[in-house]
Design a protein around this motif. Structure first.
Motif: not given
Lengths: 456, 453
Positions: A182-183, A191, A217-221
């Motif tokens: 989603r970045y 969510s 690596n830019y979206d923890a989800t």
């Protein structure tokens, strides 16, 4: 060479075989956009021909940040916003030989299911311009349906890919939450948000999903789960157990029901088993989704204060304001427990319900929408228009499951009908496998082709 | 004043010295850097940007929680705390609400009276710092270099009852944080910020206090903008006086946030809180919850170094240092490390040392600044050995020198004979100078006395 109706993969093949050049492909689509966009208003931004970078052209919903290209989320707040960075999805597209030809129209901030809340005018349904294409990815589906681009990227919070794909007669894949980064996607319901492809073939959807999916690596989800070669997974037909449930046919127009039953017979003929199961009624998902989404919206729109970028808050449209107020209310002290927390608890029940169901069946098939496209202007008559139109999509979104819309025929008004396949987490490869079998068998009863041929 | 018991709680913010910020890859060290030179879409809150948590910051918060004897939550999460302020780019701060990384801790401290007291720690949580507003005559500027720097918040229970113990606790906390090497905890640079909250209860309710249960007052005054331990003490003392005065007038102090003016040494009202602010907390959907398994925690706990209090005890027990020397040495980890380095190296040269409990001497050399601990270990040891070696007196030389001194200082000698005994030390000094230290002062004194009698 006239490439009208060629799939994205077919065009890539032609380019590789040097039967057509990239500039020829680009000018082909550029000219189609110039010819038909005025009628449809599918795009907010179309790049100048000179601006288009080399690659196979594709359209991207205007809520993906694109470096150097205006990104508005269809809101006047961002009317002149040019992102200094590239979203992960568009970055991956560019790195894989595709190029952005334009940014498509949508409901402002993706708040809506008809593309009418756009601050840049509504998009028209290519099948009948008096009708809405659905939304919020209405511009993307209209552009694909009328073949102004071979494929497009949309985003879905709950239905915003599947529902417009259903109303405008194209393929729309909503991946598992966390499958695609989603970045750089302007957040609606954090969510729930999922980017996904809108295409005219299952193979194109498989190809594009492979391009945009994966750990970021830019979206923890995003998930560490390996991204399979979806195209390769289409090669061998698999046999599945398909679940159907009465709850997902309640309140659905008989015409649509009948079309879905016809499709189920086709699956039987192809050797799949159909099994009746029980699921929590989708009507409960409406409340769960509405509360969670409004809460997240009220938080996500807080940054649009006009201090660092964009226009001040008075540029927000009425739908966004309503959502901010409702979301703020549900998160307020004393209300959190009875609204947001309760909704999250019920969300867990929906997830558990699906997990149980997927022990019995591989997929759940239902209509994508209870009705076909509405006329433009209808949405204003219903305070929760989107939530009702997306009712059959919301449970899977709330649970974060992957799902696809496939065209399943036309209604008496010549408007497309959509069928939805929902699968377990990270089951995109098998959803696409089943969809591919359906495509080979039916060619969507000619729906996609007919749609394209209207724009000659 | 005697009629009231101050109830004081603490909120301490500490910026961690991680390489990168809490949720993005920008450098976290912003001191003296050009404004907005260390920013990215994430810490500027641009559309579509997402936070990715810094693992080191999480680990360091766990370490701090452990050092403060907290319970580490096996399940923890980040939450969004909403409020509008121009230095907060997203309109919310990513913080921790109901499941902080660490909670329910305590810290034991010997206070200024020499009594040992345990202070309870309510919670230790992790959040992000905000940008900085710079007010100019042309308007307000915002520097986002600080935006997103990891910030730990330590909240104590209201266990403090006077300004002095607060100061001592905070000094100890600063040392502890420096021991853990997780922050410079520099008050001037703002990497450690103190916010005491103060209220008073009437002494009449003292009975409930002895039962270890205090009925807390129904108001609380928070003081912000304090940047030194001394000012904390002064601000609290001022506030206790101010609130007592209000009570003495038969009134009730207001629940409010006050600032401290160090120049005038007074507190002033910043804002009166009518009711608790509604931050509309909800779990941060962009960051999955954190689950800490025992294996992970146990491995991490091993990284907690010997803490200042433990070190102090060891110095007292193992090296027989007195409390005050051990205390001073252990207030600065570098100094303590140096002390132990010297002892370690000296152990190889034991034969050259005649004193059995030489660690006490070494401690004194450092504490009394007899030998600078900035010297290399070799240089320090040379000097130390020399100082600890008893001087052998050359008796022939002594005789000769004393004769000379008596001859050359006839005035002093006659003064002495007239009863001015204090000139004796002058004569000893003269002799010591000529002896170039090759005699013990005591022996010189005896010899001079003997000659003059």
């Amino acid at each position: 060479m006239n490439i009208t109706g060629y799939t994205l993969l077919e065009i890539i093949k032609l380019v590789k075989k040097r039967q057509i050049t990239i500039p020829e492909v680009t000018s082909f689509f550029y000219n189609r956009i110039k010819k038909f966009n005025q009628r449809l208003n599918a795009f907010i931004t179309v790049l100048d021909y000179q601006q288009i970078k080399p690659g196979i052209p594709i359209a991207v919903k205007d809520n993906f940040c694109t470096k150097g290209i205006k990104t508005t989320a269809a809101s006047k707040v961002l009317a002149d916003f040019i992102s200094p960075y590239e979203s992960t999805v568009t970055d991956k597209l560019i790195k894989n030989g595709l190029t952005i030809i334009g940014k498509t129209n949508m409901d402002a901030w993706a708040h809506g299911s008809s593309t009418e809340t756009s601050d840049f005018g509504p998009t028209k349904n290519p099948w009948n311009i008096d009708y809405s294409p659905g939304g919020s990815s209405g511009g993307s589906v209209a552009a694909v349906s009328a073949y102004l681009v071979p494929a497009a990227i949309g985003s879905e919070t709950a239905g915003s890919i599947r529902q417009p794909a259903s109303w405008s007669g194209v393929i729309g894949l909503k991946p598992t939450y966390g499958r695609v980064s989603r970045y750089g996607l302007i957040a609606m319901g954090s969510s729930l948000d999922c980017p996904g492809p809108l295409t005219i073939s299952v193979a194109d959807a498989a190809f594009l999903l492979k391009v945009i999916a994966g750990k970021d690596n830019y979206d923890a989800t995003t998930s560490f789960q390996e991204v399979p070669d979806y195209l390769k997974k289409l090669e061998k037909n698999q046999k599945f157990v398909i679940g159907i449930t009465d709850e997902y046919f309640e309140g659905v127009l008989p015409e649509i029901k009948n079309k879905i039953f016809t499709c189920l017979n086709i699956f039987r003929k192809l050797g799949h088993k159909i099994k009746k199961i029980k699921l929590i009624s989708p009507k409960y998902a409406i409340s769960v989704y509405t509360i969670i989404q409004r809460a997240e919206v009220s938080s996500n729109l807080a940054r649009y204060d006009g201090i660092r970028f964009g226009n001040p808050r008075e540029f927000l449209g009425s739908e966004a304001k309503k959502r901010i107020m409702l979301g703020t209310y549900t998160l307020s002290h004393g209300y959190y427990e009875s609204f947001y927390k309760k909704a999250q608890q019920f969300r867990t029940l929906i997830i558990e319900d699906y997990i149980k169901a997927f022990k019995e069946v591989d997929f759940i098939i239902s209509p994508t929408t209870p009705t076909t496209a509405f006329k433009l202007g209808e949405f204003e008559k219903y305070p929760f228009f989107g939530e009702l139109m997306d009712m059959l999509n919301e449970p899977a979104s709330v649970a974060g499951l992957p799902a696809i819309n496939l065209p399943a025929g036309l209604d008496k008004n010549n408007l497309p009908i959509g069928m939805q396949i929902v699968g377990p987490y990270f089951y995109e490869d098998r959803i696409l496998n089943l969809a591919n079998q359906f495509e080979k068998e039916t060619d969507y009863f000619g729906v996609i082709k007919k749609g394209i041929l209207r724009y000659q | 004043m005697k009629n009231y018991l101050p109830i004081i709680g603490l909120e301490v913010h500490v910026e961690l010295k991680t390489k990168s910020k809490m949720f993005c890859q920008c450098s976290a060290s912003y001191f003296n850097r050009p404004a907005n030179s260390q920013t990215c879409p994430v810490c500027l809150g641009l559309p579509g940007a997402l936070p990715v948590p810094n693992q080191k910051a999480i680990e360091w918060t766990i370490l701090l929680g452990r050092a403060l004897n907290c319970q580490i939550n096996h399940f923890s999460k980040f939450d969004r705390k909403h409020y509008f302020y121009p230095d907060l780019p997203k309109g919310y701060q990513i913080s921790q609400h109901d499941q902080p990384i660490a909670k329910d801790g305590w810290y034991k401290l010997k206070n200024y009276k020499g009594e040992e007291k345990t202070y309870k720690i309510r919670r230790v949580h992790l959040e992000e710092d905000t940008g900085k507003l710079i007010h100019t005559t042309d308007g307000t500027l915002i520097d986002f270099n600080r935006s997103g720097v990891p910030l730990v918040e330590i909240v104590s229970e209201p266990d403090f009852h006077n300004a002095e113990e607060v100061k001592e606790f905070l000094e100890e906390l600063q040392i502890l944080i420096r021991y853990l090497d997780i922050s410079d905890a520099d008050m001037e640079k703002g990497t450690m910020r103190l916010e005491p909250n103060i209220s008073l209860i009437c002494r009449a309710t003292k009975q409930s206090l002895t039962k270890n249960k205090i009925n807390l007052p129904n108001y609380k005054v928070e003081i912000k903008n304090i940047n030194s331990f001394r000012f904390v003490k002064q601000a609290i003392e001022y506030e206790i006086q101010r609130q007592s005065d209000i009570f003495n007038q038969g009134k009730q102090p207001k629940q409010e946030t006050r600032g401290y003016d160090a120049e005038k040494n007074l507190t002033y009202s910043l804002r009166v809180k009518e009711e608790a602010a509604d931050y509309r907390y909800f779990p941060e959907p962009d960051i999955p919850p954190m689950i800490f398994k025992n294996d992970f925690l146990n491995k991490l706990f091993k990284k907690v170094p010997e803490l200042p209090n433990e070190k102090l005890l060891r110095y007292q027990n193992k090296f027989k240092l007195n409390y005050s020397d051990a205390f001073i040495l252990t207030r600065n980890k570098k100094m303590a490390d140096y002390f132990e380095l010297i002892l370690n190296q000296l152990s190889k040269r034991k034969k050259e040392i005649r004193i059995i409990d030489y660690p006490k001497e070494i401690a004194k050399f450092i504490v009394n600044k007899k030998i600078a601990w900035q010297l290399s270990a070799e240089q320090f040891i040379e000097k130390a050995i020399k100082l600890m070696t008893p001087v052998v007196t050359d008796t022939n030389l002594l005789e000769k020198v004393i004769k000379e001194v008596i001859k050359n200082n006839s005035q002093a000698v006659s003064d002495y004979k007239k009863g001015k005994t204090n000139v004796l030390m002058y004569l000893v000094g003269q002799a010591m100078k000529d002896l170039k230290g090759k005699a013990e002062a005591k022996k010189v004194l005896e010899k001079i006395k003997e000659k003059l009698s």
